[in-house]
Design an enzyme around this catalytic site. Structure first.
Site, mmCIF file in Angstrom:
data_model
loop_
_atom_site.group_PDB
_atom_site.id
_atom_site.type_symbol
_atom_site.label_atom_id
_atom_site.label_comp_id
_atom_site.label_asym_id
_atom_site.label_seq_id
_atom_site.Cartn_x
_atom_site.Cartn_y
_atom_site.Cartn_z
ATOM 1 N N HIS A 180 -0.597 -2.179 6.075
ATOM 2 C CA HIS A 180 -0.166 -3.387 6.784
ATOM 3 C C HIS A 180 0.882 -4.153 5.986
ATOM 4 O O HIS A 180 1.207 -3.814 4.847
ATOM 5 C CB HIS A 180 -1.372 -4.274 7.104
ATOM 6 C CG HIS A 180 -2.134 -4.779 5.900
ATOM 7 N ND1 HIS A 180 -1.707 -5.842 5.145
ATOM 8 C CD2 HIS A 180 -3.300 -4.359 5.342
ATOM 9 C CE1 HIS A 180 -2.579 -6.075 4.172
ATOM 10 N NE2 HIS A 180 -3.550 -5.174 4.264
ATOM 11 N N CYS A 232 -6.977 -2.237 1.141
ATOM 12 C CA CYS A 232 -5.932 -1.779 2.056
ATOM 13 C C CYS A 232 -4.605 -1.626 1.325
ATOM 14 O O CYS A 232 -4.453 -2.027 0.171
ATOM 15 C CB CYS A 232 -5.779 -2.756 3.222
ATOM 16 S SG CYS A 232 -7.182 -2.766 4.364
#
Length: 320
Positions: A197, A213
């Protein structure tokens, strides 16, 4: 092919640019299926009010990359007019060249694809931020299962507990906007709970800062989301030390282990580098033109600056 004459930084081609002429991401051709070395080291000049982080983002590198390549410069006040080395030359990770390869060992993502105009193979590479030492980004195989624009963030109970332990109360839902750590774009992996992301804190690219992440600069994740089809394979590896034979010369690129702890030493890196050299030469010794320069191997392991170096010596030319 690039010149491979001296076992020093001079073995990597240099390209002078102004700091303002940033690339943000590198898209590089793969002229042969076995291409292992891509890119060029660039030298830029510090402009008015530039920090090293400004230059890093403009040139498509992360915090640790630019800091290790320029240990003599202050990260916030690098000095107007000073030259800055951009470590934009790479040995490709030892992984399938299909879709996305994330090497957490160098905090860099490689997207293998073809040029839309010609169909020729190429690779686009981006710096990334990864998980903290206590929330490591996992290795393994995955796929892109969903692409999102303006995603909401639903932190897990473990994440909310982590924030609470630091005196921060985290809501169950963070809507899209400037306070959302996912940024404006995200791609979901089939590893439960993990995303590739954007970020609302771009200075964290090239650092271990996330809950596990993978983060990209906002402009980079937007570009990647546009290019990457659903079901694209993703391979996450941990290769802080890379070794390859290029044009008869042995090359090495050494990064400190991202999760190796403060106790890692230059001797530890040298031992692993020697093991990797042995692996490569076991398979391809006949392709090595000359001998391994073991003194330079020790120096490269000590530097661990993330740039590729030639670590072999060509045989001397016979007298005419």
């Amino acid at each position: 092919m690039y010149s491979l004459k001296l076992a020093s930084l001079a073995t990597v081609p240099l390209l002078w640019l102004l700091a303002s002429s940033g690339l943000s991401a590198e898209t590089l051709p793969l002229p042969t299926p076995d291409t292992q070395w891509v890119g060029e080291v660039r030298i830029v000049e510090v402009g008015e009010e530039d920090t090293l982080m400004d230059i890093a983002r403009a040139q498509g590198v992360g915090y640790e990359e630019i800091r290790r390549a320029n240990p003599h410069l202050d990260i916030w006040l690098p000095g107007v007019g000073n030259p800055v080395t951009i470590p934009s030359s790479f040995l490709l990770p030892d992984a399938p060249r299909d879709g996305i390869v994330l090497n957490r060992g160098e905090m860099r993502l490689y997207y293998f694809h073809t040029a839309p105009e010609t169909g020729e193979p190429q690779v686009t590479t981006y710096p990334v931020g990864i998980g903290r030492a206590d929330r490591q980004t996992p290795t393994g195989q995955s796929r892109i299962t969903m692409k999102m624009h303006n995603p909401a963030w639903y932190p897990t109970e473990n994440v909310r507990a982590d924030y609470a332990s630091r005196g921060k109360e985290l809501p169950r839902t963070i809507p899209p906007g400037p306070d959302n750590p996912l940024g404006e774009y995200a791609m979901m992996l089939d590893i439960p709970g993990y995303l590739i992301h954007g970020t609302n804190r771009p200075d964290g690219i090239g650092m271990r800062v996330s809950q596990g992440c993978v983060r990209l600069y906002p402009e980079n994740i937007e570009s990647l989301v546009e290019q990457v089809p659903l079901q694209t394979p993703v391979v996450i590896v941990d290769q802080p030390i890379k070794v390859a034979l290029v044009g008869g010369s042995l090359m090495a690129e050494v990064h400190p282990s991202v999760y190796g702890g403060e106790e890692e030493t230059a001797f530890d890196r040298e031992r692993e580098l020697i093991r990797r050299i042995s692996d490569v030469l076991t398979e391809r010794r006949d392709e090595l033109e000359g001998t391994v320069d073991w003194e330079w191997v020790t120096e490269v392991a000590k530097r661990a600056d993330g740039m590729p170096y030639v670590i072999s010596r060509k045989p001397a030319s016979p007298p005419e």
